[in-house]
Scaffold this motif. Sequence first.
Motif, PDB file in Angstrom:
ATOM      1  N   LEU A 151     -27.033-118.015 -26.458  1.00 47.38           N
ATOM      2  CA  LEU A 151     -28.203-118.378 -25.645  1.00 47.38           C
ATOM      3  C   LEU A 151     -28.518-119.864 -25.793  1.00 47.38           C
ATOM      4  O   LEU A 151     -28.799-120.552 -24.811  1.00 47.38           O
ATOM      5  CB  LEU A 151     -29.403-117.508 -26.045  1.00 47.38           C
ATOM      6  CG  LEU A 151     -29.270-116.025 -25.677  1.00 47.38           C
ATOM      7  CD1 LEU A 151     -30.411-115.219 -26.309  1.00 47.38           C
ATOM      8  CD2 LEU A 151     -29.261-115.833 -24.161  1.00 47.38           C
ATOM      9  N   GLU A 152     -28.476-120.366 -27.026  1.00 44.74           N
ATOM     10  CA  GLU A 152     -28.757-121.786 -27.256  1.00 44.74           C
ATOM     11  C   GLU A 152     -27.750-122.666 -26.525  1.00 44.74           C
ATOM     12  O   GLU A 152     -28.113-123.641 -25.864  1.00 44.74           O
ATOM     13  CB  GLU A 152     -28.723-122.091 -28.764  1.00 44.74           C
ATOM     14  CG  GLU A 152     -29.911-121.547 -29.526  1.00 44.74           C
ATOM     15  CD  GLU A 152     -31.230-122.066 -28.990  1.00 44.74           C
ATOM     16  OE1 GLU A 152     -31.412-123.284 -28.945  1.00 44.74           O
ATOM     17  OE2 GLU A 152     -32.073-121.234 -28.585  1.00 44.74           O
ATOM     18  N   SER A 158     -25.001-125.585 -20.407  1.00 44.84           N
ATOM     19  CA  SER A 158     -24.459-124.924 -19.213  1.00 44.84           C
ATOM     20  C   SER A 158     -22.935-124.878 -19.220  1.00 44.84           C
ATOM     21  O   SER A 158     -22.278-125.407 -18.324  1.00 44.84           O
ATOM     22  CB  SER A 158     -24.937-125.637 -17.947  1.00 44.84           C
ATOM     23  OG  SER A 158     -26.306-125.452 -17.754  1.00 44.84           O
ATOM     24  N   PRO A 159     -22.348-124.228 -20.220  1.00 45.08           N
ATOM     25  CA  PRO A 159     -20.883-124.213 -20.294  1.00 45.08           C
ATOM     26  C   PRO A 159     -20.270-123.458 -19.114  1.00 45.08           C
ATOM     27  O   PRO A 159     -20.904-122.562 -18.544  1.00 45.08           O
ATOM     28  CB  PRO A 159     -20.607-123.482 -21.606  1.00 45.08           C
ATOM     29  CG  PRO A 159     -21.816-122.631 -21.828  1.00 45.08           C
ATOM     30  CD  PRO A 159     -22.964-123.428 -21.296  1.00 45.08           C
ATOM     31  N   SER A 193     -28.831-112.142 -18.467  1.00 43.94           N
ATOM     32  CA  SER A 193     -30.272-112.065 -18.237  1.00 43.94           C
ATOM     33  C   SER A 193     -30.885-113.464 -18.209  1.00 43.94           C
ATOM     34  O   SER A 193     -31.708-113.784 -17.336  1.00 43.94           O
ATOM     35  CB  SER A 193     -30.898-111.201 -19.344  1.00 43.94           C
ATOM     36  OG  SER A 193     -32.287-111.213 -19.242  1.00 43.94           O
ATOM     37  N   LEU A 194     -30.485-114.315 -19.146  1.00 47.19           N
ATOM     38  CA  LEU A 194     -30.978-115.702 -19.175  1.00 47.19           C
ATOM     39  C   LEU A 194     -30.684-116.411 -17.853  1.00 47.19           C
ATOM     40  O   LEU A 194     -31.569-117.072 -17.276  1.00 47.19           O
ATOM     41  CB  LEU A 194     -30.313-116.457 -20.333  1.00 47.19           C
ATOM     42  CG  LEU A 194     -30.570-117.971 -20.376  1.00 47.19           C
ATOM     43  CD1 LEU A 194     -31.996-118.264 -20.814  1.00 47.19           C
ATOM     44  CD2 LEU A 194     -29.578-118.674 -21.322  1.00 47.19           C
ATOM     45  N   CYS A 195     -29.453-116.277 -17.383  1.00 45.75           N
ATOM     46  CA  CYS A 195     -29.058-116.996 -16.159  1.00 45.75           C
ATOM     47  C   CYS A 195     -29.741-116.395 -14.924  1.00 45.75           C
ATOM     48  O   CYS A 195     -30.119-117.131 -13.998  1.00 45.75           O
ATOM     49  CB  CYS A 195     -27.539-116.991 -16.007  1.00 45.75           C
ATOM     50  SG  CYS A 195     -26.701-117.925 -17.325  1.00 45.75           S
ATOM     51  N   ASN A 196     -29.917-115.087 -14.923  1.00 45.78           N
ATOM     52  CA  ASN A 196     -30.625-114.460 -13.799  1.00 45.78           C
ATOM     53  C   ASN A 196     -32.072-114.954 -13.719  1.00 45.78           C
ATOM     54  O   ASN A 196     -32.626-115.114 -12.627  1.00 45.78           O
ATOM     55  CB  ASN A 196     -30.613-112.937 -13.932  1.00 45.78           C
ATOM     56  CG  ASN A 196     -29.258-112.343 -13.597  1.00 45.78           C
ATOM     57  OD1 ASN A 196     -28.421-113.014 -12.985  1.00 45.78           O
ATOM     58  ND2 ASN A 196     -29.040-111.094 -13.989  1.00 45.78           N
ATOM     59  N   ASN A 197     -32.654-115.182 -14.899  1.00 45.07           N
ATOM     60  CA  ASN A 197     -34.047-115.627 -14.933  1.00 45.07           C
ATOM     61  C   ASN A 197     -34.197-117.134 -14.770  1.00 45.07           C
ATOM     62  O   ASN A 197     -35.314-117.629 -14.645  1.00 45.07           O
ATOM     63  CB  ASN A 197     -34.701-115.185 -16.248  1.00 45.07           C
ATOM     64  CG  ASN A 197     -34.856-113.677 -16.322  1.00 45.07           C
ATOM     65  OD1 ASN A 197     -35.029-113.016 -15.291  1.00 45.07           O
ATOM     66  ND2 ASN A 197     -34.770-113.125 -17.519  1.00 45.07           N
ATOM     67  N   ASN A 198     -33.085-117.850 -14.819  1.00 44.89           N
ATOM     68  CA  ASN A 198     -33.105-119.315 -14.704  1.00 44.89           C
ATOM     69  C   ASN A 198     -32.001-119.749 -13.745  1.00 44.89           C
ATOM     70  O   ASN A 198     -30.903-120.117 -14.182  1.00 44.89           O
ATOM     71  CB  ASN A 198     -32.880-119.964 -16.076  1.00 44.89           C
ATOM     72  CG  ASN A 198     -33.986-119.645 -17.051  1.00 44.89           C
ATOM     73  OD1 ASN A 198     -35.022-120.301 -17.059  1.00 44.89           O
ATOM     74  ND2 ASN A 198     -33.788-118.607 -17.852  1.00 44.89           N
ATOM     75  N   PRO A 199     -32.279-119.704 -12.458  1.00 46.97           N
ATOM     76  CA  PRO A 199     -31.211-119.953 -11.475  1.00 46.97           C
ATOM     77  C   PRO A 199     -30.547-121.321 -11.622  1.00 46.97           C
ATOM     78  O   PRO A 199     -29.451-121.527 -11.106  1.00 46.97           O
ATOM     79  CB  PRO A 199     -31.944-119.849 -10.135  1.00 46.97           C
ATOM     80  CG  PRO A 199     -33.157-119.023 -10.425  1.00 46.97           C
ATOM     81  CD  PRO A 199     -33.550-119.358 -11.826  1.00 46.97           C
TER      82      PRO A 199
END
Lengths: 367, 367
Positions: A151-152, A158-159, A193-199
């Motif tokens: 997550l970090e 943004s790899p 989930s992280l990416c879905n919540n942060n387009p």
Amino acid sequence: MASPSSTSSLKTAYPWIKLPLITSAPMRLISNAALATTVSLAHGIGFIGAGSDISSLSEELSKARDLLSTSPTLQTKYNDTLPIGIGFLLWGAPLTETLTILSKPENTPAAVWLFAPQTSSQLKEWSQGIRTVTSQKTKIWIQVTSVHEALEATKTASPDVLVIQGTDAGGHGAAQGAGITSLVPETIDAVTSLCNNNPSIPLPAFIATGGISDGRAIASALALGAQGTCLGTRFLAAHESAIAPGYRNAVIAISDGGRTTIRSSVYDTLRGTTSWPSGYGGRGVLNASFRDHQAGMADEDNKRLYEEAVASGGDEGWEGERARLTTYAGTGVGLVKRVESARDITVGLRGEAKGVLRRLADLASTM
Amino acid sequence: MASPSSTSSLKTAYPWIKLPLITSAPMRLISNAALATTVSLAHGIGFIGAGSDISSLSEELSKARDLLSTSPTLQTKYNDTLPIGIGFLLWGAPLTETLTILSKPENTPAAVWLFAPQTSSQLKEWSQGIRTVTSQKTKIWIQVTSVHEALEATKTASPDVLVIQGTDAGGHGAAQGAGITSLVPETIDAVTSLCNNNPSIPLPAFIATGGISDGRAIASALALGAQGTCLGTRFLAAHESAIAPGYRNAVIAISDGGRTTIRSSVYDTLRGTTSWPSGYGGRGVLNASFRDHQAGMADEDNKRLYEEAVASGGDEGWEGERARLTTYAGTGVGLVKRVESARDITVGLRGEAKGVLRRLADLASTM
């Protein structure tokens, strides 16, 4: 920048690959141009292990170009990059000098693999720097060892690819960790989930590594949700790898890796590679050095015995009760049975994995 | 005696099961008749965890019969056995008294699960004794944690099933070991070779366990060559399991099991379960007890603090920085998100795993 978020988009980013994707790990000192290019010529992705020291990197890249140029089947360049990757250990590799090397058009690799930063800001600096000097041609792969790190790293850098390393891996990884069986699915869920919540954060591709030594394990990694795999220990037995004969013989001879290997920092102490950040350890074959360390021997005495074993040369330092030389290897070492060319390993693994997927397809049709 | 050597023969031995096979682990004190029968009624195989103490086993079996008899869909008996299993820890469970219980026709289980012998001759005595008193109706499952143990157990006791436990498992296992990614294929190869070279030893079936918490991991275990799977940690969150609410809440809350759990013997020391043979440790959530142990606190002081936490009751002993109560859980704990009935868990996992197998079949068709 497009990010490969599915298996098919891996083929867009790395057009020479065949699926299932097999990559060879950037093992420091061992993964040279010969190994990396042979894996890529066999339609995987080979990584050169620059590690913490880039003094020979330009020379290795020159060798890699020569080796790739002899291939009748593979182009030297895809997407204006060399069809190989380079792995860096961020705690030691110098960013500015690395960018100078990578900025030369003839050196631009398809991917860089970043691991073990001292601070997470290093991940950002390296990712941004490399993207800038290669005009975003070089994809950023980041190796992580936990959900937390994944997550970090995703938030920070943004790899394009997250390499999810389970604790079965040989060599360095988190001192404490999980195998890919639980780590890969939990990490994929959390990062998705992280990416879905942060387009604004593109979903990376996921590569599994750690304990994978055969086609069954490659298919299992795909079941876990990974889009590709990375193997280290299996490629120790490649003709092309830069490895002492005694080390390679030990890899072939040793079995039952859960009993015979252990993750520890003692091997770093002996070898003087003491700049690793805290929280890492190297998995290697459990030997006399480790047992003496466990029994309370002072580091300086243990190191002296280690250096005597190095000085005495020969292959007897690698195997048996009295072995003191470091045989980094993962728990999959027992599935490594013979020395082969990296081409045969890569092609063979891909065939095995496809066979397993067909067996599972047959099984699914009966359920 | 016929030995199930393929997935289809599992259905012959355990006619009520649906594939892929999901079994619930015989967790000591936790896996009671309600949990075991619910898993079997959902077409898995549920195990009662007798562990080292059989004082309540007859009562649990009586409850199991009652629970099974209410089912309109499942027969109480298959192959003249109860469609459940019972797990024993051989270092503590008394063989003679166990045989007396199992010899009663109404008690005969479909399977027993044997683990942690003090000597390998115990595996032989238990296997032979149980086969004799049940007229070979009860199948012998033996849990192993390494290739070495698998070969010894197969030679010694000709088990019907080998349960191959990876180090990601919660609760007790080998203090040092490999994840299933490498352990399952290497063990299957070694045991298959042994049986091929010794026609008097029937090939056992192989069940994978350790770190499996979802359908992806179940499908991955089948890719590795296992014919079925066993889950423990996921069933901690079943309504039916006998577990303190604070423990269950912690299982739901905790994520990133590679970072948050650790295998250690300190939890046995605190709980007074000190009769485990050497070489085992229990994986549990890394808590204040563990940290104090690592920092050098004397066992008697640590145990006093543990007992104070037990005595103070309540659920605050399970979670947070100051937690001292033992939360045995595997690295897959982060994939356990909610409390459900064991039926919903079992049926849901089977559906998930079939979905993954279909996804892999589609993938294979494109390669």
